[in-house]
Scaffold this motif. Structure first.
Motif, PDB file in Angstrom:
ATOM      1  N   ASP B  73      11.438  -9.571  14.206  1.00 29.26           N
ATOM      2  CA  ASP B  73      12.168  -8.305  14.095  1.00 29.26           C
ATOM      3  C   ASP B  73      13.667  -8.555  13.955  1.00 29.26           C
ATOM      4  O   ASP B  73      14.244  -9.360  14.677  1.00 29.26           O
ATOM      5  CB  ASP B  73      11.949  -7.445  15.345  1.00 29.26           C
ATOM      6  CG  ASP B  73      10.496  -7.003  15.490  1.00 29.26           C
ATOM      7  OD1 ASP B  73       9.706  -7.260  14.562  1.00 29.26           O
ATOM      8  OD2 ASP B  73      10.165  -6.419  16.537  1.00 29.26           O
ATOM      9  N   ILE B  74      14.292  -7.824  13.055  1.00 29.79           N
ATOM     10  CA  ILE B  74      15.745  -7.945  12.882  1.00 29.79           C
ATOM     11  C   ILE B  74      16.475  -7.270  14.046  1.00 29.79           C
ATOM     12  O   ILE B  74      17.385  -7.829  14.631  1.00 29.79           O
ATOM     13  CB  ILE B  74      16.175  -7.318  11.530  1.00 29.79           C
ATOM     14  CG1 ILE B  74      15.756  -8.259  10.390  1.00 29.79           C
ATOM     15  CG2 ILE B  74      17.683  -7.059  11.505  1.00 29.79           C
ATOM     16  CD1 ILE B  74      16.201  -7.836   9.025  1.00 29.79           C
ATOM     17  N   ALA B  75      16.019  -6.069  14.380  1.00 31.81           N
ATOM     18  CA  ALA B  75      16.678  -5.324  15.458  1.00 31.81           C
ATOM     19  C   ALA B  75      15.638  -4.950  16.513  1.00 31.81           C
ATOM     20  O   ALA B  75      14.552  -5.523  16.544  1.00 31.81           O
ATOM     21  CB  ALA B  75      17.362  -4.096  14.874  1.00 31.81           C
ATOM     22  N   GLY B  76      15.972  -4.011  17.388  1.00 28.21           N
ATOM     23  CA  GLY B  76      15.041  -3.582  18.430  1.00 28.21           C
ATOM     24  C   GLY B  76      14.990  -4.573  19.568  1.00 28.21           C
ATOM     25  O   GLY B  76      15.774  -5.525  19.633  1.00 28.21           O
ATOM     26  N   GLY B  86      15.938 -12.219  14.067  1.00 31.33           N
ATOM     27  CA  GLY B  86      14.561 -12.483  13.665  1.00 31.33           C
ATOM     28  C   GLY B  86      14.311 -13.855  13.084  1.00 31.33           C
ATOM     29  O   GLY B  86      13.172 -14.287  12.941  1.00 31.33           O
ATOM     30  N   LEU B  87      15.393 -14.565  12.744  1.00 32.17           N
ATOM     31  CA  LEU B  87      15.201 -15.856  12.070  1.00 32.17           C
ATOM     32  C   LEU B  87      14.644 -16.933  13.012  1.00 32.17           C
ATOM     33  O   LEU B  87      14.169 -17.967  12.558  1.00 32.17           O
ATOM     34  CB  LEU B  87      16.506 -16.334  11.426  1.00 32.17           C
ATOM     35  CG  LEU B  87      17.049 -15.449  10.297  1.00 32.17           C
ATOM     36  CD1 LEU B  87      18.283 -16.056   9.668  1.00 32.17           C
ATOM     37  CD2 LEU B  87      15.995 -15.234   9.214  1.00 32.17           C
ATOM     38  N   ASP B  88      14.724 -16.670  14.340  1.00 33.05           N
ATOM     39  CA  ASP B  88      14.144 -17.622  15.295  1.00 33.05           C
ATOM     40  C   ASP B  88      12.618 -17.566  15.294  1.00 33.05           C
ATOM     41  O   ASP B  88      11.959 -18.496  15.739  1.00 33.05           O
ATOM     42  CB  ASP B  88      14.635 -17.318  16.720  1.00 33.05           C
ATOM     43  CG  ASP B  88      16.090 -17.737  16.917  1.00 33.05           C
ATOM     44  OD1 ASP B  88      16.635 -18.370  15.996  1.00 33.05           O
ATOM     45  OD2 ASP B  88      16.657 -17.427  17.974  1.00 33.05           O
ATOM     46  N   GLY B 296      13.639  -0.602  14.645  1.00 31.80           N
ATOM     47  CA  GLY B 296      14.296  -1.870  14.313  1.00 31.80           C
ATOM     48  C   GLY B 296      13.314  -2.999  14.097  1.00 31.80           C
ATOM     49  O   GLY B 296      13.691  -4.158  13.974  1.00 31.80           O
ATOM     50  N   GLN B 297      11.998  -2.651  14.070  1.00 31.22           N
ATOM     51  CA  GLN B 297      10.984  -3.701  13.940  1.00 31.22           C
ATOM     52  C   GLN B 297      10.676  -3.990  12.463  1.00 31.22           C
ATOM     53  O   GLN B 297       9.536  -3.955  12.036  1.00 31.22           O
ATOM     54  CB  GLN B 297       9.711  -3.282  14.686  1.00 31.22           C
ATOM     55  CG  GLN B 297       9.923  -3.204  16.177  1.00 31.22           C
ATOM     56  CD  GLN B 297       8.880  -2.334  16.845  1.00 31.22           C
ATOM     57  OE1 GLN B 297       8.387  -1.379  16.270  1.00 31.22           O
ATOM     58  NE2 GLN B 297       8.518  -2.676  18.075  1.00 31.22           N
ATOM     59  N   TYR B 298      11.718  -4.232  11.717  1.00 32.81           N
ATOM     60  CA  TYR B 298      11.522  -4.674  10.339  1.00 32.81           C
ATOM     61  C   TYR B 298      12.120  -6.058  10.240  1.00 32.81           C
ATOM     62  O   TYR B 298      12.901  -6.471  11.087  1.00 32.81           O
ATOM     63  CB  TYR B 298      12.179  -3.700   9.359  1.00 32.81           C
ATOM     64  CG  TYR B 298      13.639  -3.441   9.602  1.00 32.81           C
ATOM     65  CD1 TYR B 298      14.045  -2.426  10.452  1.00 32.81           C
ATOM     66  CD2 TYR B 298      14.613  -4.211   8.984  1.00 32.81           C
ATOM     67  CE1 TYR B 298      15.384  -2.196  10.701  1.00 32.81           C
ATOM     68  CE2 TYR B 298      15.953  -3.993   9.213  1.00 32.81           C
ATOM     69  CZ  TYR B 298      16.341  -2.977  10.079  1.00 32.81           C
ATOM     70  OH  TYR B 298      17.670  -2.764  10.320  1.00 32.81           O
ATOM     71  N   ARG B 299      11.707  -6.762   9.248  1.00 29.41           N
ATOM     72  CA  ARG B 299      12.037  -8.175   9.200  1.00 29.41           C
ATOM     73  C   ARG B 299      12.410  -8.632   7.798  1.00 29.41           C
ATOM     74  O   ARG B 299      12.054  -8.002   6.816  1.00 29.41           O
ATOM     75  CB  ARG B 299      10.844  -9.009   9.689  1.00 29.41           C
ATOM     76  CG  ARG B 299       9.618  -8.910   8.763  1.00 29.41           C
ATOM     77  CD  ARG B 299       8.316  -8.949   9.526  1.00 29.41           C
ATOM     78  NE  ARG B 299       8.131  -7.797  10.386  1.00 29.41           N
ATOM     79  CZ  ARG B 299       8.393  -7.801  11.690  1.00 29.41           C
ATOM     80  NH1 ARG B 299       8.763  -8.878  12.306  1.00 29.41           N
ATOM     81  NH2 ARG B 299       8.249  -6.709  12.393  1.00 29.41           N
ATOM     82  N   TRP B 300      13.115  -9.742   7.778  1.00 25.28           N
ATOM     83  CA  TRP B 300      13.343 -10.453   6.531  1.00 25.28           C
ATOM     84  C   TRP B 300      12.010 -11.048   6.094  1.00 25.28           C
ATOM     85  O   TRP B 300      11.241 -11.494   6.936  1.00 25.28           O
ATOM     86  CB  TRP B 300      14.258 -11.655   6.740  1.00 25.28           C
ATOM     87  CG  TRP B 300      15.677 -11.390   7.058  1.00 25.28           C
ATOM     88  CD1 TRP B 300      16.230 -11.352   8.301  1.00 25.28           C
ATOM     89  CD2 TRP B 300      16.729 -11.192   6.139  1.00 25.28           C
ATOM     90  NE1 TRP B 300      17.564 -11.128   8.201  1.00 25.28           N
ATOM     91  CE2 TRP B 300      17.906 -11.029   6.881  1.00 25.28           C
ATOM     92  CE3 TRP B 300      16.781 -11.137   4.730  1.00 25.28           C
ATOM     93  CZ2 TRP B 300      19.137 -10.809   6.278  1.00 25.28           C
ATOM     94  CZ3 TRP B 300      18.002 -10.920   4.143  1.00 25.28           C
ATOM     95  CH2 TRP B 300      19.167 -10.749   4.906  1.00 25.28           C
ATOM     96  N   GLY B 301      11.843 -11.093   4.831  1.00 25.41           N
ATOM     97  CA  GLY B 301      10.691 -11.812   4.319  1.00 25.41           C
ATOM     98  C   GLY B 301      11.088 -12.381   2.978  1.00 25.41           C
ATOM     99  O   GLY B 301      11.996 -11.879   2.343  1.00 25.41           O
ATOM    100  N   PHE B 302      10.447 -13.447   2.591  1.00 31.32           N
ATOM    101  CA  PHE B 302      10.704 -13.908   1.232  1.00 31.32           C
ATOM    102  C   PHE B 302       9.421 -14.445   0.631  1.00 31.32           C
ATOM    103  O   PHE B 302       8.468 -14.776   1.345  1.00 31.32           O
ATOM    104  CB  PHE B 302      11.824 -14.953   1.181  1.00 31.32           C
ATOM    105  CG  PHE B 302      11.510 -16.255   1.871  1.00 31.32           C
ATOM    106  CD1 PHE B 302      10.726 -17.210   1.258  1.00 31.32           C
ATOM    107  CD2 PHE B 302      12.033 -16.519   3.136  1.00 31.32           C
ATOM    108  CE1 PHE B 302      10.452 -18.412   1.891  1.00 31.32           C
ATOM    109  CE2 PHE B 302      11.755 -17.719   3.774  1.00 31.32           C
ATOM    110  CZ  PHE B 302      10.963 -18.671   3.156  1.00 31.32           C
TER     111      PHE B 302
END
Lengths: 176, 315
Positions: B73-76, B86-88, B296-302
Motif C-alpha cells: 500500500d502506498i498510503a493508509g 509500499g516499496l518495502d 490509501g490501499q492502492y499500490r505501485w505496480g509495473f
C-alpha cells in the motif's frame, strides 16, 4: 479486316494499366535484415507522354514478423493517417510500345510517403513483348527524408536507407 | 459496313489520342485492389491492460515474456514513509510466458506468488480470437475468448474453514473464463468489455465457489508511444455470503480498479500503474480484493513485456 482493326487499335493504345504489381523493400543492418512485400501495387502509364502513377496501400505490406508489421503500420507509416504511398512522375524518352524490345529508361517524379513528398530519380528496366510491358525498378528511400522517426532503442536495427524494388506488368487498358 | 466501322473507330482513336492525360486524370484511371474486410491491427499493444486482459493475442511463432509486480500500500495504515510508500513490500509477483500457436490462438504458462493465503500459483491459459474487427466495420467488434486454470501449490491448512484446507489435488484448481469484446474506436482510443466467470473448486467457509464478473477497460494514446490505460472489474457477489465474510474477517470487498501509463518501444511494452488489487491472477483479484483506493490501499505496480520472434527471416 479484323486484323487490321486490331493493329490500328494496338497502335493507338494510350493507357497501360498494371495491377497486383510487386513492391518490396529491404532494410539491412548489422543487427537485422528486414524485408516486406506487397503484391497489391497499382499503376497506370500513359503510353504517349510517359506520365506514370503508381500507388500502393501501406497495410498491404507483409512482414515475416507480424509484430514488425504492426509496428510498421502503427508507429512508422501511420497507415491510418496515410493509407497509401503514391508516385507520380514521368518515364523519359518512351519508345514505341508497339514494338518488342528492351529499354533502360530514366524516370523522375514525386513520391508521397508518410505524407511527405520528395522528388526521386532513377531507372526503369522496360521489356516490351507482344503487347505486354514488364517494368522493373530499384531505388533507395531515405527514411528520415519522409519524417519517419526511429526511436533510439531500435535505431541500429533499421537502416537509414531502404531499398525499394518494383516489378510490374502492364497490359493495354481497354478504353473502348 | 466494315469500312464504316473502321472509319468510326479511327476517328475515335484520333480523338482519344488527342486527349493528353495529366497526372491527376491518370490517377483516376488507377484500379486499386478491393479491400476485402481488412482487419484492424493493434487494438491494444499488450495482452493485458492493468489487471485484466485485452482482446490481443500473440502472433504465430512469437513468444511474450511478461513480468508483473505489485508493491505494498502506498498510503493508509500499511503504507506511508515507514514502508517507503509500499516499496518495502511486494504483494504479488508474476512471471508469465505466452506463445502464439497461430495468429489467433495463444497458450500461456505463468507462475505467481499469490496475494492472499492461496499462494504458489501455477497458471495455464488459452486465448483465442473468435472475431477480429475490420476497418470497414463488416465486423465492428473484436471478440476474444480467454480461459485459465490456476493451481495453488501452497501447503494445505489444517483449519477447516480456511481457503487452503485442501483435501485433494482437485481442490487446488481454479478456473476463469472470459469473453472479451473490444473495439478500436479510432487510432487513439480502444475499449473493452468483458463478462466473465470464476470458479474456485475450494474456498474459505461460505465464500462463493462461483462468481460472475464484468470488466471494462480502455486505452487512450497521449503520444505516439505512450498511452493512459484503465480497467475496472465488477464481481457479482451473493450479498448474504458477502455480509458474513465481511463481518467475520473485519474487511470489506472492493472492486479492482487500475490506472496506468503504457510505454511502448518496439518490442517492449512497459506499464507503470496504480491499483487497489493486491493480486495479479484473475482467480484472486476478482473474488478477493479487500483493499480500497479511498483508504490509501492502492499500490505501485509495473509490468514489462518483451516479445521474441521465432520466425527466422530467410536471407
Amino acid at each position: 479486316m479484323v486484323l487490321l482493326l486490331y493493329t490500328v487499335q494496338a497502335q493507338a493504345q494510350q493507357l497501360w494499366s498494371s495491377q497486383k504489381a510487386a513492391v518490396s523493400f529491404f532494410s539491412s543492418t548489422v543487427m537485422e535484415d528486414i524485408e516486406a512485400k506487397s503484391a497489391s501495387g497499382s499503376s497506370v502509364l500513359d503510353g504517349q507522354t510517359g506520365t506514370i502513377v503508381f500507388k500502393v496501400a501501406n497495410t498491404s505490406f507483409q512482414f515475416k514478423k507480424k509484430l514488425m508489421q504492426e509496428h510498421f503500420n502503427e508507429n512508422y507509416m501511420e497507415s491510418e493517417k496515410y493509407p497509401y504511398t503514391t508516385f507520380k512522375g514521368k518515364l523519359k524518352d518512351l519508345p514505341d510500345l508497339s514494338k518488342n524490345g528492351t529499354y533502360l529508361l530514366a524516370f523522375e517524379g514525386n513520391l508521397n510517403l508518410h505524407g511527405v513528398t520528395k522528388v526521386y530519380q532513377g531507372n526503369v528496366n522496360l521489356v516490351v513483348a507482344n503487347g505486354v510491358l514488364s517494368a522493373k525498378s530499384t531505388f533507395k528511400i531515405r527514411i528520415a527524408d519522409h519524417e519517419i522517426k526511429i526511436p533510439t532503442l531500435v535505431f541500429k536495427n533499421i537502416a537509414e536507407y531502404v531499398e525499394v524494388r518494383i516489378v510490374a506488368q502492364y497490359l493495354p487498358k481497354s478504353s473502348i | 459496313m466494315h469500312f464504316l466501322k473502321y472509319h468510326l473507330l479511327l476517328l475515335f482513336m484520333l480523338f482519344n489520342s488527342a486527349i493528353s492525360f495529366g497526372q491527376q486524370d491518370l490517377e483516376k484511371e488507377l484500379v486499386m485492389p478491393a479491400n476485402k474486410h481488412e482487419k484492424v491491427m493493434a487494438t491494444f499493444k499488450s495482452t493485458k491492460l492493468i489487471n485484466g486482459h485485452t482482446n490481443e493475442t500473440i502472433y504465430k511463432h512469437e513468444l511474450d515474456f511478461k513480468v508483473d509486480h505489485r508493491f505494498g500500500d502506498i498510503a493508509g495504515s500499511n503504507g506511508g514513509i515507514r514502508k517507503f510508500f509500499g516499496l518495502d513490500n511486494s504483494t504479488d509477483v508474476r512471471i508469465g510466458f505466452e506463445y502464439g500457436v497461430t495468429d489467433r490462438l495463444s497458450i500461456g504458462l505463468a507462475r505467481a506468488k499469490g496475494a492472499n493465503s492461496v499462494q504458489q500459483l501455477y497458471e495455464g491459459s488459452l486465448k483465442f480470437r473468435l472475431l477480429e474487427q475490420t476497418i470497414d466495420d463488416h465486423i465492428p467488434v473484436a471478440v476474444t475468448l480467454f480461459g485459465s486454470n490456476t493451481i495453488a501449490g501452497v501447503e494445505a491448512s489444517k483449519d477447516l474453514t480456511s481457503a487452503t484446507a485442501y483435501r485433494g489435488f482437485t481442490d487446488r484448481m481454479n478456473y476463469v473464463a472470459q469473453v472479451i469484446f473490444a473495439r478500436k474506436i479510432n487510432s487513439n482510443l480502444s475499449v473493452t468489455l468483458s463478462p466473465g466467470y470464476v470458479h474456485r473448486n475450494f474456498t474459505a467457509f461460505r465464500d462463493q465457489n462461483d462468481l460472475f464478473t464484468l470488466g471494462a477497460g480502455a486505452r487512450a494514446k497521449i503520444s505516439k508511444r505512450m498511452a493512459v490505460v484503465v480497467d475496472y472489474y465488477l464481481p457479482f457477489r451473493n450479498s448474504d455470503d458477502q455480509a458474513y465474510l465481511e463481518q467475520l474477517n473485519g474487511f470489506k470487498f472492493y472492486n479492482p480498479l487500475g490506472v496506468g501509463l503504457e510505454m511502448e518501444t518496439g518490442g517492449h511494452v512497459f506499464h507503470l500503474n496504480f491499483t487497489n488489487a493486491t493480486a495479479i491472477e484473475e482467480m484472486q483479484y476478482l473474488p478477493e480484493t479487500t483493499t480500497s483506493w479511498l483508504k490509501g490501499q492502492y499500490r505501485w505496480g509495473f509490468s514489462i513485456s518483451r516479445r521474441f520472434s521465432f520466425d527466422r527471416a530467410k536471407k
